[in-house]
Design an enzyme around this catalytic site. Structure first.
Site, PDB file in Angstrom:
ATOM      1  CB  ILE A 112      -0.986  -0.021   1.199  1.00  0.00           C
ATOM      2  CG1 ILE A 112      -2.177   0.918   0.962  1.00  0.00           C
ATOM      3  CG2 ILE A 112      -0.278   0.302   2.513  1.00  0.00           C
ATOM      4  CD1 ILE A 112      -3.318   0.726   1.952  1.00  0.00           C
ATOM      5  CG  ASN A 160      -0.740   1.225  18.088  1.00  0.00           C
ATOM      6  OD1 ASN A 160      -0.681   2.299  18.681  1.00  0.00           O
ATOM      7  ND2 ASN A 160       0.320   0.689  17.485  1.00  0.00           N
ATOM      8  CG  ASP A 174       1.156   1.696  12.507  1.00  0.00           C
ATOM      9  OD1 ASP A 174       1.336   2.779  11.939  1.00  0.00           O
ATOM     10  OD2 ASP A 174       0.933   1.586  13.734  1.00  0.00           O
ATOM     11  N   GLY A 229      -4.226  -8.783  10.494  1.00  0.00           N
ATOM     12  CA  GLY A 229      -2.869  -9.242  10.806  1.00  0.00           C
ATOM     13  C   GLY A 229      -2.738  -9.519  12.288  1.00  0.00           C
ATOM     14  CB  VAL A 230      -0.805  -7.678  14.880  1.00  0.00           C
ATOM     15  CG1 VAL A 230      -0.654  -7.690  16.391  1.00  0.00           C
ATOM     16  CG2 VAL A 230       0.556  -7.713  14.233  1.00  0.00           C
ATOM     17  CE1 TYR A 231      -3.763  -4.589  17.493  1.00  0.00           C
ATOM     18  CE2 TYR A 231      -5.437  -3.207  16.513  1.00  0.00           C
ATOM     19  CZ  TYR A 231      -4.337  -3.351  17.333  1.00  0.00           C
ATOM     20  OH  TYR A 231      -3.825  -2.252  17.992  1.00  0.00           O
TER      21      TYR A 231
HETATM   22  N1  AR6 Z   1       0.745  -3.062   2.324  1.00  0.00           N
HETATM   23  C1  AR6 Z   1      -0.497  -3.603   2.409  1.00  0.00           C
HETATM   24  N2  AR6 Z   1      -0.873  -4.457   3.389  1.00  0.00           N
HETATM   25  C2  AR6 Z   1       0.054  -4.779   4.317  1.00  0.00           C
HETATM   26  C3  AR6 Z   1       1.376  -4.261   4.302  1.00  0.00           C
HETATM   27  C4  AR6 Z   1       1.712  -3.362   3.243  1.00  0.00           C
HETATM   28  N3  AR6 Z   1       2.918  -2.792   3.147  1.00  0.00           N
HETATM   29  N4  AR6 Z   1       2.066  -4.771   5.354  1.00  0.00           N
HETATM   30  C5  AR6 Z   1       1.218  -5.594   5.998  1.00  0.00           C
HETATM   31  N5  AR6 Z   1       0.020  -5.622   5.368  1.00  0.00           N
HETATM   32  P1  AR6 Z   1      -1.515  -5.517  10.483  1.00  0.00           P
HETATM   33  P2  AR6 Z   1      -3.842  -5.106  12.254  1.00  0.00           P
HETATM   34  C6  AR6 Z   1      -1.205  -6.384   5.695  1.00  0.00           C
HETATM   35  O1  AR6 Z   1      -0.943  -6.489  11.460  1.00  0.00           O
HETATM   36  O2  AR6 Z   1      -4.172  -6.539  12.226  1.00  0.00           O
HETATM   37  C7  AR6 Z   1       0.459  -2.845  14.006  1.00  0.00           C
HETATM   38  O3  AR6 Z   1       1.571  -3.152  14.817  1.00  0.00           O
HETATM   39  C8  AR6 Z   1      -1.049  -7.592   6.587  1.00  0.00           C
HETATM   40  O4  AR6 Z   1      -0.530  -8.696   5.834  1.00  0.00           O
HETATM   41  O5  AR6 Z   1      -0.609  -4.528   9.868  1.00  0.00           O
HETATM   42  O6  AR6 Z   1      -4.952  -4.091  12.075  1.00  0.00           O
HETATM   43  C9  AR6 Z   1      -0.309  -1.632  14.516  1.00  0.00           C
HETATM   44  O7  AR6 Z   1       0.538  -0.678  15.117  1.00  0.00           O
HETATM   45  C10 AR6 Z   1      -2.489  -7.807   7.041  1.00  0.00           C
HETATM   46  O8  AR6 Z   1      -3.231  -8.535   6.055  1.00  0.00           O
HETATM   47  O9  AR6 Z   1      -2.723  -4.655  11.168  1.00  0.00           O
HETATM   48  C11 AR6 Z   1      -1.258  -2.234  15.510  1.00  0.00           C
HETATM   49  O10 AR6 Z   1      -0.646  -2.413  16.771  1.00  0.00           O
HETATM   50  C12 AR6 Z   1      -3.055  -6.383   7.106  1.00  0.00           C
HETATM   51  O11 AR6 Z   1      -2.089  -5.552   6.422  1.00  0.00           O
HETATM   52  C13 AR6 Z   1      -1.571  -3.593  14.907  1.00  0.00           C
HETATM   53  O12 AR6 Z   1      -0.451  -3.924  14.085  1.00  0.00           O
HETATM   54  C14 AR6 Z   1      -3.231  -5.847   8.509  1.00  0.00           C
HETATM   55  O13 AR6 Z   1      -2.220  -6.383   9.358  1.00  0.00           O
HETATM   56  C15 AR6 Z   1      -2.797  -3.541  14.032  1.00  0.00           C
HETATM   57  O14 AR6 Z   1      -3.108  -4.839  13.626  1.00  0.00           O
END
Ligand code: AR6
Length: 173
Positions: A10, A23, A33, A124-126
């Site tokens: 993205i 977060n 993030d 992802g993490v959540y």
């Molecule tokens: N471009 C597009 N999507 C991405 C990218 C990227 N560069 N990198 C990861 N993803 P997550 P959450 C995808 O964990 O679950 C952070 O530490 C990833 O594969 O980023 O909302 C924040 O600070 C997944 O499918 O977000 C919060 O503490 C999606 O983005 C926490 O993680 C979301 O994964 C938020 O967790």
């Protein structure tokens, strides 16, 4: 319907705004993030830090959204939203995830922004199960688009399997 589902990083998209799955502290993190902060440069962290705390350590409560410039990103703006942590579905996760999408687009509308890219918020993490999150995300985006068809929305997944999940939700509803 102006919604496209793609697999991409993205941070490479020259949208009017990209949405960050942040977060509540809005001071960076892992996943998308971390990628957005790395690509935008340190000015993004400074802009986030300058946003007011609404409670100790909370600049953006879950489900709400905040906007900053995109700095070194190709996107002009970053809309930060905080998805729900998945606890099994009984803690208003779906309503909060819908709020993220709705509030992000409300901010976009207020800034006259049309081309908006969303990541798979909370997937992802959540720990939000992706097929359920995709249904909520696309259902909510459709509702907004019915009222405001000028938006041009990209759902930007990071992997091909995730893209397939969101594409299935787009074509099934
Ligand atoms: N471009 C597009 N999507 C991405 C990218 C990227 N560069 N990198 C990861 N993803 P997550 P959450 C995808 O964990 O679950 C952070 O530490 C990833 O594969 O980023 O909302 C924040 O600070 C997944 O499918 O977000 C919060 O503490 C999606 O983005 C926490 O993680 C979301 O994964 C938020 O967790």
């Amino acid at each position: 319907m102006p919604i496209a589902v793609i697999a991409a990083d993205i941070t490479t998209l020259a949208a009017d705004a990209i949405v960050n799955a942040a977060n509540e502290a809005l001071l960076g993190g892992g996943g998308v993030d971390g990628a957005i902060h790395r690509a935008a440069g340190p000015a993004l962290l400074a802009a986030c830090r300058a946003l007011p705390e609404v409670a100790p350590g909370v600049r953006c409560p879950t489900g709400e959204a905040r906007i900053t410039p995109g700095f070194a990103l190709p996107a002009r703006w970053v809309i930060h939203t905080v998805g729900p942590v998945w606890h099994g579905g009984g803690r208003d996760e779906a309503a909060l995830l819908a709020d993220c999408h709705r509030n992000a687009l409300r901010l976009a509308r207020g800034h006259g922004l049309r081309r908006i890219a969303f990541p798979a918020i909370s997937c992802g993490v959540y720990g939000y199960p992706a097929p359920l999150a995709a249904g909520v995300a696309l259902g909510t985006l459709r509702e907004v688009l019915e009222r405001d068809p000028a938006f041009d929305i990209v759902l930007c997944c990071y992997s091909e399997p995730m893209r397939a999940v969101f594409q299935a939700a787009l074509t099934s509803a």
